[in-house]
Enzyme design. Sequence first.
Site, mmCIF file in Angstrom:
data_model
loop_
_atom_site.group_PDB
_atom_site.id
_atom_site.type_symbol
_atom_site.label_atom_id
_atom_site.label_comp_id
_atom_site.label_asym_id
_atom_site.label_seq_id
_atom_site.Cartn_x
_atom_site.Cartn_y
_atom_site.Cartn_z
ATOM 1 N N TYR A 68 0.856 -1.184 0.000
ATOM 2 C CA TYR A 68 0.000 0.000 0.000
ATOM 3 C C TYR A 68 0.893 1.235 0.000
ATOM 4 C CZ TYR A 68 -3.233 3.616 1.424
ATOM 5 O OH TYR A 68 -3.978 4.771 1.462
ATOM 6 N N GLU A 70 -3.472 7.487 -4.220
ATOM 7 C CA GLU A 70 -3.372 6.206 -3.521
ATOM 8 C C GLU A 70 -3.120 5.084 -4.522
ATOM 9 O OE1 GLU A 70 -6.089 4.619 -0.082
ATOM 10 O OE2 GLU A 70 -6.903 3.920 -1.979
#
Length: 388
Positions: free
Chosen positions: A107, A195
């Site tokens: 992530y 993101e």
Amino acid sequence: MKIHEYQAKELLAAYGIAVPEGKVARTADEAFEIASTMCPCVIKAQVHSGGRGKAGGVKLANSPEEARDIAQKMLGMTLVTKQTGAEGRPVRSVLVAAAVEVDKEYYLSITTDSQRAGLVIVASAAGGTEIEETAAKNPEAIVQIPISVTEGFKTYEGIRAAQVLGLDDLLQKQLVFMLGAMTRLYLEKDCSLIEINPLVKTRDNRLLCLDAKINFDDNALFRHPDVLDLRDFSQEDAKEYKASCSDLNYVSLEGDIGCLVNGAGLAMATMDIIKNFGGSPANFLDVGGSATTERVKAAFEILLSDKNVRAIFVNIFGGIMKCDIIAEGLVQATREMGVSIPIVVRLEGTNVDAGRKIINDSGLSIISASDMADGARKAIEAAKGGRA
Ligand code: GDP
Ligand code: MN
């Protein structure tokens, strides 16, 4: 403002960040054509929401025919994910992307850190579809690395991120480049979030951005016409879209009392006082300080088109805004739309007498309130008997 994954990936690629080969398709035949050049491939529903994988919005196709079948089923469906709410989002396009052999998922994001008045890198070696669970159960697995907006991104911040992800020297270099590019994109386009989840290490040891989400600061959109062109209204709440066309600050909520207020502070106080007396606001709505009759009318139309609204509470403190303008908009909108739900009005301030006169002369049955608390109580009471 949000954009689709395929648009976010195009932006990232324009900044030199590695993304899998892929193209957007709006019909099943287009998906077939694209898949003919890159099979096996993944077919990904393009909606303004994450959590698609778990909701059936990401599927592997081993042949162009299979890609067409999957696209056929996805296109036109309403995808409901953990993030969309029950109403879901319509799938109008799919991304057809070359399937990647994934070794590990990470992530990685950059967002604004208002506390430190800067940016922050958020990184975790536990990336992928379980990131929300990780954040809840194992938050220490997610690491924050602040970046200064004045000094910009520094190599050592990238090295720190690479340590968090546990990358080797080669991938560390790729990550440092990637974060530098992401920071540049973030600042140049006035983003509020970039993101990448998952960022992956491929079997042949490369870093690749498998999914991307980019949000933009609405207040800066006026200086990015290229970004505004990426907007997809089909993904937005219809009421919020109409409000933005009329320059209204509107946020849709779950309750049953429609609020029409001038000023963000008063709008928040109005929601608080409704809650305080046991009611539930259907929205936040600030018509602003310089609303015209047309804008006030548009605001009423939005409230009245909300099926959950069982009563409307108009709470106006006329400063720059004049009470008679509000009254005029209210009377016009209610006449034209044939309103059947109770309307509670509290007016105070500039031109209040003229405003009250317009309402009284209109012959409409409007419940008047002496102050905010009185108005909130009356609106809650009225909502109990409002339309079903
Ligand atoms: P999201 O669920 O909306 O966040 O959609 P993602 O694009 O992140 O896809 C969900 C998951 O599907 C990813 O975490 C991957 O595990 C998997 N996935 C997506 N594309 C590929 C691919 O090309 N190859 C492999 N092996 N997995 C993929
Ligand atoms: Mn994802």
